[in-house]
Write a protein that holds these residues in place. Sequence first.
Motif, PDB file in Angstrom:
ATOM      1  N   GLU A 153       0.841  -1.203   0.000  1.00  0.00           N
ATOM      2  CA  GLU A 153       0.000   0.000   0.000  1.00  0.00           C
ATOM      3  C   GLU A 153       0.875   1.252   0.000  1.00  0.00           C
ATOM      4  OE1 GLU A 153      -3.086   0.127  -0.392  1.00  0.00           O
ATOM      5  OE2 GLU A 153      -4.007  -1.724   0.307  1.00  0.00           O
ATOM      6  N   PHE A 154       1.943   1.159   0.760  1.00  0.00           N
ATOM      7  CA  PHE A 154       2.804   2.337   0.876  1.00  0.00           C
ATOM      8  C   PHE A 154       3.425   2.703  -0.458  1.00  0.00           C
ATOM      9  CE2 PHE A 154       6.114   5.128   2.306  1.00  0.00           C
ATOM     10  CZ  PHE A 154       5.536   5.745   3.404  1.00  0.00           C
ATOM     11  N   ARG A 155       3.799   1.692  -1.250  1.00  0.00           N
ATOM     12  CA  ARG A 155       4.434   1.949  -2.550  1.00  0.00           C
ATOM     13  C   ARG A 155       3.468   2.611  -3.522  1.00  0.00           C
ATOM     14  NH1 ARG A 155       8.861  -2.604  -4.047  1.00  0.00           N
ATOM     15  NH2 ARG A 155       8.894  -1.429  -5.988  1.00  0.00           N
ATOM     16  N   HIS A 156       2.192   2.501  -3.203  1.00  0.00           N
ATOM     17  CA  HIS A 156       1.168   3.166  -3.993  1.00  0.00           C
ATOM     18  C   HIS A 156       1.410   4.686  -4.069  1.00  0.00           C
ATOM     19  CE1 HIS A 156      -2.661   2.143  -5.795  1.00  0.00           C
ATOM     20  NE2 HIS A 156      -3.026   3.379  -5.532  1.00  0.00           N
ATOM     21  N   TYR A 157       1.801   5.256  -2.956  1.00  0.00           N
ATOM     22  CA  TYR A 157       2.138   6.681  -2.934  1.00  0.00           C
ATOM     23  C   TYR A 157       3.195   6.991  -3.977  1.00  0.00           C
ATOM     24  CZ  TYR A 157       0.028   7.864   1.569  1.00  0.00           C
ATOM     25  OH  TYR A 157      -0.829   8.133   2.585  1.00  0.00           O
ATOM     26  N   TYR A 158       4.215   6.180  -3.915  1.00  0.00           N
ATOM     27  CA  TYR A 158       5.355   6.379  -4.789  1.00  0.00           C
ATOM     28  C   TYR A 158       4.913   6.348  -6.252  1.00  0.00           C
ATOM     29  CZ  TYR A 158       9.648   5.255  -7.262  1.00  0.00           C
ATOM     30  OH  TYR A 158      10.662   5.247  -8.150  1.00  0.00           O
ATOM     31  N   GLU A 159       4.107   5.336  -6.590  1.00  0.00           N
ATOM     32  CA  GLU A 159       3.657   5.191  -7.976  1.00  0.00           C
ATOM     33  C   GLU A 159       2.851   6.417  -8.412  1.00  0.00           C
ATOM     34  OE1 GLU A 159       4.635   2.865  -9.897  1.00  0.00           O
ATOM     35  OE2 GLU A 159       5.588   1.619  -8.345  1.00  0.00           O
ATOM     36  N   PHE A 160       1.985   6.856  -7.511  1.00  0.00           N
ATOM     37  CA  PHE A 160       1.125   7.987  -7.860  1.00  0.00           C
ATOM     38  C   PHE A 160       1.946   9.267  -8.043  1.00  0.00           C
ATOM     39  CE2 PHE A 160      -1.720  11.521  -7.264  1.00  0.00           C
ATOM     40  CZ  PHE A 160      -2.902  11.110  -7.851  1.00  0.00           C
ATOM     41  N   LEU A 161       2.850   9.495  -7.131  1.00  0.00           N
ATOM     42  CA  LEU A 161       3.684  10.708  -7.201  1.00  0.00           C
ATOM     43  C   LEU A 161       4.523  10.705  -8.469  1.00  0.00           C
ATOM     44  CD1 LEU A 161       4.904  10.869  -3.480  1.00  0.00           C
ATOM     45  CD2 LEU A 161       3.271  12.422  -4.570  1.00  0.00           C
TER      46      LEU A 161
END
Lengths: 334, 253, 247
Positions: free
Chosen positions: A148-156
């Motif tokens: 879930e946390f890597r989701h931030y990264y992908e979105f950014l």
Amino acid sequence: MRKSTVIFLFLAVAIFISGCAEEESVKLVKLSPPDMLEQIKIGKIDAFIAWEPFPSKAAKSGQKILMSSGDIWKNHPCCVVAYKVGKADEKMLEALVWAHVKATRFINDEKNWDKVVSYASQFTGLDEETVKMALRNIKYVEYPDEKEFRHYYEFLKEAAILKKSVKELGYESEDEFFEKFLRRDIYERVVTKLEENPNYVPEKAGKIRLGYITADLHHLALYVALKEGYLDRVFEDVDLKQYPNGVAIMEAFKLGELDAAYLGGAPATLKRINDEIEISIIAGVNNEGSALVVKKEINSPKDLAGKTVAIPGFGTVQDFLMRKVLKEGGLKVS
Amino acid sequence: MKQKIYSALLFVFLWYLLYFLNVLPAFHVVVVTFLMLVVKAEPVLGKTLLQHAASSLLRVLAGAIVAFSISIPLGILMWFSRIYNLLHPAIEVLRPIPPLAWIPLSYILFASFPNPTVFAQIFIVAVGAFFPSFVTISDYVRGVPQEFIELAKVFGAKSFDLLTKIVLPYSLPGIITGVRVGLGVGWMSIIAAEMIATSGSGLGYFILVMYEVGGRMPEIIAGMAMIGLIGYSMNTLLFKLEERFPWRLKSGT
Amino acid sequence: MALEIRNVKKSFGNLKVLDGVSFEVEKGEFACIVGESGCGKTTLLKIVAGLVKADEGEVLYDGKELKTEDIAFVFQDDRLLPWRTALENVMFSLEMRMRELDKKRREEIARSFLELAGLKGFEDYYPHQLSGGMRQRVGICRALAVNPKVLLMDEPFASLDAQTRNRMQLELLKIWEKRRKTILFVTHSVDEAVFLADKVVILSPRPAKVLKVLEINLERPRDRTSPEFVGYRREIMNLLQGTSLSI
């Protein structure tokens, strides 16, 4: 003279034409959460997204919660505990994680509900009714889910908000980056020791400079750790510092003002990469716990077209959630 | 012309020197970023650099119009010694207060207005533009040569004639200098005001947000370049206008 | 008797400048006042113009007090308004003094004077585009345009080079012959005074008194090298002996 005049005039005309040509899109403005409450009341903004307890407070004074952050993204990680690489030693980190885990478990223990409500009310300065409502929207956790946390990264990355790739930071791959960025080992060590011996207390560390966000109910574990004496048991001295938002905390990390801090996972990731501020995450704080508050006449994200929406800062978790809402609603940021 | 080319080359050379010392992003990267930002919206704020420039300029114009509509007539009235003696001490006390120091007060003053930030910003620009323009104009007006006054009196001028036929035309270049200086200070004030108060757009806000989001040195420098370019253009245009008055007192750029 | 200056006295603080100056000028007469630099010539002229008040004494025209609206003044510096064209500068005096005239009429008068002064074609030039002599002629036109009873001229050619100065003296006489005005002309050049005037008023050094009023009985145009001319000059020079006069 003639030629330069033409250039100036051209520039002036171009500026004004582009200034007038505004398509239907949402205007994001940065405001501090207390200001958001004021400004939505006087109608200067049409909606805002902020951390609890501000949405609950707004709901109590007649505004509408359009979606909670759980509706936007189920179980999204929010705040984390991070430390400045090189500033904090292992002893200090273990002590901090221990105090944090103890406090989080205290909050999640049903038996302590009344005490938690009273702590939450003291920490935020709000009445108990409001904090009860707010507490129900926050999930206090000990460590975030990495996927879930890597989701931030992908979105950014996708939104072109990230300016650098992990390769530029000296990592072979994203996996390697996240292995260093999300340090699970301290947390696991502490939990294992606590399982073996529930009365385990780590070795006492010296002074810690610890940052957190003003009146952010997400950071309740910090307040509980302080009030229940967990921090005092493992630190000789605790220097607490308040900041208005996660971006400000990252700036403080950069300037070497802090050893560790509670802050949003999105600014942590964003500034870690964009500004190469070397931090690692050693614990989770909460999942969900923000909400989109709107004026009465707004019934869906689509109604936000042409409206002004306040966020607590660019690159914050809330900015991130807002952009997700707008993107899914087919709206643009202007 | 040759001098200008050398000067530009030196500038670019120094820039690349700083680039190799890892202080600044490369010059060409900043130029490309600047041009891209002019045509394409920047993703965080969703606006082009020109749109930000337009917001800042509109605020400056609004504030400047307020300032000049007071400073020009009042500056000319300073010709009358009675008005000068009345106003001069007060102006001298208020003048050294930097425009930004007026921000908290302006928020309180405009708190009940529908859009306090905008009013406060326009107010700050107005304060910033008022004092330098007023002082420039009143200095010019106070400096009307006694010879011209004597001449007009010989031919029977009345007080009103002196004001309209001698003081006002003589002071015209001074008024333009005042507008030029006032706009310059107003422009600096608005950029600073945008960085302090949330405005949602404007060049000052743009570079601040770019700083907050991080990793955007080229964008920040591009924003600064736009600020400089607009400030320079306003100054140059008005200076060219001033130069058309042969009796103007020499003033610096 | 047209213009009478009677026992005019003036002090600035303790500094006594004029100590009872009296003389008379006939209508249409060209009178020059000569004296040492700083002797009070300009102060006297300003008293006549009503710009400065005398401590004592009076200035009469036809037996009545001379008022500012009866005179016109030509200054030592041309004193043209730099934001006005030559034509507009001439019109300035008309705007102030002859308010009853409409703009068209004022323009006609101004044009006629510029033509008289040989400035046809330069109406729309700004002062900085004109030569020193031209500017001074515009100043004279501005003064004549209001049709004053007395024309006061304060060393109008002092700042011009010698050649221009001589030409301007001729020009002035030409204009004066066409429009016979009573002229009171201050100069510190004896040569200029003898060349121009019907009557020269010689002032003593400060505090100024009239040393002598000398009638110049020479036909115009005057020859500067004639024995009579030189004789008048010598006579004035002798009176002013010991002072720093240019010749």
